[in-house]
Design a protein around this motif. Structure first.
Motif, mmCIF file in Angstrom:
data_model
loop_
_atom_site.group_PDB
_atom_site.id
_atom_site.type_symbol
_atom_site.label_atom_id
_atom_site.label_comp_id
_atom_site.label_asym_id
_atom_site.label_seq_id
_atom_site.Cartn_x
_atom_site.Cartn_y
_atom_site.Cartn_z
ATOM 1 N N ALA A 4 4.729 6.420 -10.229
ATOM 2 C CA ALA A 4 5.085 6.838 -8.870
ATOM 3 C C ALA A 4 4.209 8.005 -8.435
ATOM 4 C CB ALA A 4 6.549 7.233 -8.818
ATOM 5 N N TYR A 7 0.881 6.880 -7.587
ATOM 6 C CA TYR A 7 0.942 6.261 -6.267
ATOM 7 C C TYR A 7 0.846 7.322 -5.168
ATOM 8 C CZ TYR A 7 3.010 3.546 -2.448
ATOM 9 O OH TYR A 7 3.254 2.922 -1.249
ATOM 10 N N LYS A 8 1.635 8.394 -5.312
ATOM 11 C CA LYS A 8 1.620 9.453 -4.297
ATOM 12 C C LYS A 8 0.246 10.120 -4.223
ATOM 13 C CE LYS A 8 3.721 13.624 -5.078
ATOM 14 N NZ LYS A 8 2.965 14.846 -4.763
ATOM 15 N N THR A 90 7.578 18.515 -4.820
ATOM 16 C CA THR A 90 7.080 18.006 -6.094
ATOM 17 C C THR A 90 7.724 18.752 -7.257
ATOM 18 O OG1 THR A 90 5.007 17.558 -4.966
ATOM 19 C CG2 THR A 90 4.971 17.498 -7.367
ATOM 20 N N TYR B 89 6.830 14.523 2.435
ATOM 21 C CA TYR B 89 5.410 14.146 2.305
ATOM 22 C C TYR B 89 4.997 13.374 3.543
ATOM 23 C CZ TYR B 89 6.088 15.344 -2.600
ATOM 24 O OH TYR B 89 6.360 15.993 -3.765
ATOM 25 N N MET B 92 2.971 9.963 3.839
ATOM 26 C CA MET B 92 3.526 8.687 3.403
ATOM 27 C C MET B 92 4.233 8.003 4.552
ATOM 28 S SD MET B 92 5.152 9.606 -0.255
ATOM 29 C CE MET B 92 4.277 9.294 -1.767
ATOM 30 N N GLN B 96 6.656 3.776 1.828
ATOM 31 C CA GLN B 96 5.988 4.415 0.683
ATOM 32 C C GLN B 96 6.828 5.528 0.084
ATOM 33 O OE1 GLN B 96 2.417 5.493 2.721
ATOM 34 N NE2 GLN B 96 1.269 3.720 1.973
ATOM 35 N N LYS B 99 9.701 4.201 -1.928
ATOM 36 C CA LYS B 99 9.205 3.639 -3.186
ATOM 37 C C LYS B 99 8.890 4.760 -4.178
ATOM 38 C CE LYS B 99 5.380 0.816 -4.811
ATOM 39 N NZ LYS B 99 4.078 0.298 -4.412
ATOM 40 N N PHE B 100 8.300 5.827 -3.636
ATOM 41 C CA PHE B 100 7.932 6.958 -4.492
ATOM 42 C C PHE B 100 9.161 7.599 -5.133
ATOM 43 C CE2 PHE B 100 7.426 11.653 -4.635
ATOM 44 C CZ PHE B 100 6.597 11.702 -5.745
ATOM 45 N N TYR B 101 10.111 7.986 -4.289
ATOM 46 C CA TYR B 101 11.255 8.730 -4.833
ATOM 47 C C TYR B 101 12.131 7.873 -5.731
ATOM 48 C CZ TYR B 101 10.571 13.064 -2.244
ATOM 49 O OH TYR B 101 10.093 14.254 -1.799
#
Lengths: 219, 295, 413
Positions: A4, A7-8, A90, B89, B92, B96, B99-101
């Motif tokens: 992930a 991806y970010k 983050t 973010y 994004m 996206q 999907k990230f989190y």
């Protein structure tokens, strides 16, 4: 989780990465055309003479690509994190902060590594097409420290961008430039320094933790 | 009931400027806790310290029993955090970022997120940076709801939102809070919205805590009285009885936790005898302004 | 823990960069450009003539302190300055009983030199092999370059591929002379403007020295009979019309030899303790003498021999180097050491470390105490600050700067 994060980070740096790749390919094309033109205009034996006997650096156009790529990627990756302190998001992810940071820079590191290997392979192939392996080795040895310099530029830029206090940034910047200069200003091979360059270059990757700690603790 | 958050003897300085001193409070599990104060009283500072993003000058904060600057990943997973300004973010898109989190939170539920998104006039591939402030706040909220945290920390959720979005935001929070043992810690400077929402409130002013009690108790016991004084030169001071006052010529408004009878007795001691002391009902916002003052 | 390591790396980075750039800028400001004198030997009055500079005016002195201006100098060194003397009609007809003419002066004038910078250079190991007897007046660059691996390979410039026929021809010729591949050292003069070609001197893997050249397209490979016990570390081949020697070589022991045309007999030059890493080597030769000069940053040693390399006279002079001057003493006190990433020559880089010696320790101790006080003032305990103290003690001013700039972080809160 690492996926992930990849991806970010990739979303942030992909354009910078493709841009730098394209720029590298353009410059390598220019290097290729330059050799072809030189071979044509002064004749192969004279061009070999320039290169072999006078060390004519026909490949210096690639000298600053790695540093540029390192700085550009660091900016693409970390300036959005510093914008409105997004790095807090983050840092708040359920993982160890230092691990997250290492993972973040590992992504830029591997992309840059890939780019530099590509550049080295291509410049080696181009040189190897026109010149014997001794010249190829001279070219690769000379450009080696430039590539490591690119990684150093990335690590140091990331640390400088992450650092929340301007006065500390201003301390880091000149020393970083001085350090970087050792890697990129020279147009000569360093037959005994590869290990030093590699080791000290990779060591700068841990530098990011200190400014990140400053950010985290607001000090 | 266990304490989800404990703040002990917190003191913080920015350089030489004292933000607060010996600040103590705790948030119990399942409560909706509001930290209220005017701009610049240290609400965001408190939240930053609480999330470990700021090292306090002294004192410490515990979250789920862990020191807040060394939260374990497991505890961080239990805490949802809305950064002031609904920061997310922005590079994004809606898809996206979900999907990230989702990769980080084991309890991730994407349905509430997409349900919320479907109410916004945005496409799934739209980047956050291309959205309005209100839309971004809904994305941030949707992500928090999908995370399903046990503790939700919302730093000034109302910043930059119009009334509609503020209402929408709270509606979802109320839904969320209905679930078992969900704790919300919210800061705001727009008080009126919170009137029927908060369980507990902590009202802070520069350097000091003004009120720390359940909101019902605050609304019940904090009162406003008006009267006229025969001697306009009389001086009032903020003391045990009078928390705050306003005086315009001979018309006086005082704010107090005291009962009317005690106030009258106090006024008598100041030789204010014959006035009709009238209690004026207050909204939460009135009460907030009453205790913090207009300036 | 990781953050502490990060901080230590930050400190080391600052120390490292500071120890390169601070001394560098210091010397940019304070370095005195010391002009190394040139020493000549006059075949006229048999005296050394040492060049000196007074302002912009060059003059010469001998050991007795006599001063000579430029005209006098030129008259005393007619073989060196014959062209100037001819142009003003002052060239003597004879010298030391030998008639002078331009041809013999020119033929006998030789100049050999190698600087310390050139010793470490590792050129690209590809060499052009000239046709040494082409029948043309001028040499021409060949169309190929050779390397000596387990064969004597020729690489064609046009195609960048091995010329098999020529490679076999030369490999066979070398094998026949018992050359053992690969080569350890290859030395020649790849300049096509040289008067003629003597090919290359090649040290094989068993330390045997061969002379290899191409004559009318055929290989000529000769074993020189030079003993393999000689530890050759440097060779310099330079064709001169005099054809007295092919060039010179240095051994690991600091000996210098000329390789003579007389059956490769070695002529040992009368040098003592020659340090090729620190001293530039030069030989000026004329009809009568060989003037060998070894010049370092702080000294010159000149030995004059006759044409049979028997010592005629010697001259020595020393002068203070930059580190012996006040600026140098200050530098050695302030900086415990200095690093330099130097380009020793056009094709080699390395680090040079200079330790200042014990006098810098005083400053380091003072700075360590100062650091201790600063840490105490910042309420940093010895347990946390000991590394900072060690860094300052070891790296003096550089560590002090680093510790000042990177504050000790408090990990407790």
């Amino acid at each position: 989780m690492y996926n992930a994060l990849i991806y970010k980070e990739w979303l942030k740096i992909r354009w910078a990465f493709w841009g730098m790749t394209l720029l590298s390919l353009l410059i390598l094309t220019y290097v290729l055309l330059n050799i072809a033109y030189g071979m044509e205009s002064v004749g192969p034996k004279n061009f070999w003479g320039f290169v072999i006997l006078m060390n004519y650096p026909f490949f210096t156009d690639i000298q600053y690509i790695p540093v540029l790529a390192g700085i550009v990627l660091a900016f693409a990756q970390f300036s959005p994190e510093m914008n409105s302190s997004r790095l807090k998001l983050t840092m708040h992810l359920p993982a160890k902060e230092n691990t997250l940071l290492f993972q973040m820079i590992s992504i830029g590191f591997f992309l840059l590594l890939g780019l530099f290997i590509l550049i080295s392979v291509l410049v080696g192939t181009i040189s190897g097409f026109y010149f014997p392996k001794e010249v190829v080795s001279f070219v690769l040895n000379t450009s080696f420290s430039w590539s490591i310099g690119g990684l150093v530029a990335y690590f140091l830029s990331a640390a400088i961008i992450i650092e929340p206090v301007w006065s500390r940034r201003l301390v880091l910047i000149p020393f970083s430039l001085g350090f970087l200069d050792l890697f990129i200003s020279t147009g000569n091979p360093h037959y005994q320094l590869e290990v030093f360059f590699l080791f000290s270059g990779l060591l700068t990757s841990v530098l990011i933790l200190l400014p990140a700690y400053h950010f985290k603790r607001g000090i | 009931m266990e304490n989800v958050v404990e703040v002990k003897n917190l003191t913080h300085y920015y350089g030489k400027k004292l933000v607060f001193e010996n600040f103590n409070f705790e948030i119990k599990s399942g409560r909706i806790f509001g930290l209220l104060g005017k701009n610049g009283t240290g609400k965001t500072t408190t939240i930053n310290i609480l999330n470990g993003f700021l090292k306090p000058t002294s004192g410490n904060c515990l979250m789920f029993g862990e020191n807040s600057y060394k939260l374990s990943p497991q505890t961080k997973a239990k805490v949802g955090f809305l950064i002031e300004g609904h920061i997310q973010y922005s590079f994004m898109s809606i898809k996206q970022i979900e999907k990230f989190y989702s990769a980080f939170y084991p309890k991730w539920k994407k349905e509430p997120y997409y349900e919320l998104m479907s109410k916004l006039a945005v496409t799934e591939d739209q980047k956050l940076s291309k959205m309005s402030c209100g839309q971004r706040s809904q994305v941030a909220l949707g992500l928090l709801l999908a995370q399903d945290p046990d503790l939700l920390i919302l730093d000034d959720y109302s910043m930059g939102l119009d009334a509609g979005y503020r209402r929408l935001f709270l509606d979802y929070l109320i839904e969320y809070a209905k679930a078992e043992s969900k704790t919300i810690f919210i800061t705001s400077h727009i008080i009126q919205d919170l009137e029927n929402f908060l369980d507990d409130c902590l009202i802070i002013d520069y350097k000091s805590v003004l009120v720390a009690m359940p909101i019902r108790e605050f609304q019940k016991t904090f009162k406003q009285f008006r009267f006229t004084v025969p001697n306009p030169e009389v001086m009032f001071i903020k003391n045990g009885i009078i928390k705050n006052f306003e005086k315009l010529k001979d018309k006086v408004t005082v704010y107090t936790f005291a009962e009317k009878i005690d106030l009258v007795a106090y006024l008598n001691s100041l030789n204010i005898n014959n006035s009709a002391v009238e209690e004026i009902p207050m909204s939460l916002e009135d009460a907030f302004i009453g205790i913090t003052g207009k300036y | 823990m990781l953050i502490k390591i990060s901080r230590i790396v930050c400190l080391l980075l600052i120390v490292f960069v500071a120890s390169i750039y601070i001394p560098k800028y210091y010397w940019l400001k304070f370095e005195k450009n010391i002009r190394r004198p040139m020493v000549y030997y006059s075949p006229v009055n048999h005296e050394f003539l040492i060049s000196k500079l007074a302002g912009k005016e060059m003059f010469y002195v001998d050991r007795k302190g006599n001063k000579y201006d430029r005209d006098q100098f030129e008259n005393l060194t007619p073989l060196l300055n014959y062209r100037q003397l001819i142009s003003v009609g002052k060239l003597p007809d004879s010298l030391n009983g030998v008639a002078l003419n331009i041809e013999s002066i020119r033929l006998n004038n030789i100049m050999l030199r190698v600087t310390t910078d050139e010793i470490d250079v590792k050129p690209i190991q590809l060499f052009p092999l000239f046709e040494s007897r082409s029948g043309r007046v001028r040499l021409e660059m060949p169309d190929d370059y050779f390397r000596i691996t387990d064969r004597f390979e020729f690489l064609d410039c046009q195609t960048n591929s091995i010329n098999q026929d020529k490679t076999n021809l030369f490999t066979d010729a070398l094998s026949k002379e018992k050359f053992s591949f690969p080569a350890k050292m290859i030395s020649g003069n790849p300049n096509y403007k040289k008067p003629f070609d003597e090919g290359y001197f090649v040290l094989d893997s068993k330390n045997k020295l061969y002379h290899i050249k191409m004559v009318k397209g055929k290989p000529l490979c000769v074993f020189t009979n030079i003993p393999d016990s000689l530890d050759i570390v440097y060779m310099n081949i330079n064709e001169t019309p005099l054809r007295e020697f092919y060039g010179f070589l240095f051994t690991k022991q600091g000996e210098a030899y000329l390789i003579s045309y007389d059956n490769y007999k070695l002529i040992k030059l009368p040098l003592d303790n020659f340090d090729m890493q620190k001293e530039n080597f030069s030989v000026i030769g004329d009809m009568f003498y060989r003037t060998i000069s070894l010049t370092s940053a702080k000294s010159i040693r000149t030995i004059v021999t006759d044409r049979n390399y028997r010592v005629v006279d010697r001259y020595e002079d020393f002068w203070p180097g930059n580190y012996e001057m006040p600026a140098g003493a200050v530098a050695a006190t302030i900086f415990p050491f200095a690093l330099r990433l130097g380009d020793a020559s056009s094709s080699f880089s390395n680090f040079y470390f200079r330790f200042s010696g014990i006098q810098s320790l005083l400053i380091s101790i003072v700075l360590t105490i100062l650091t201790y006080l600063i840490l105490r003032n910042r309420k940093i305990s010895f347990k946390k600050g000991w590394f900072d103290l060690i860094i300052v003690l070891c790296t003096g001013i550089f560590g002090f700067i680093a510790v000042l700039l990177v504050k000790n972080i408090d990990n407790n809160n």
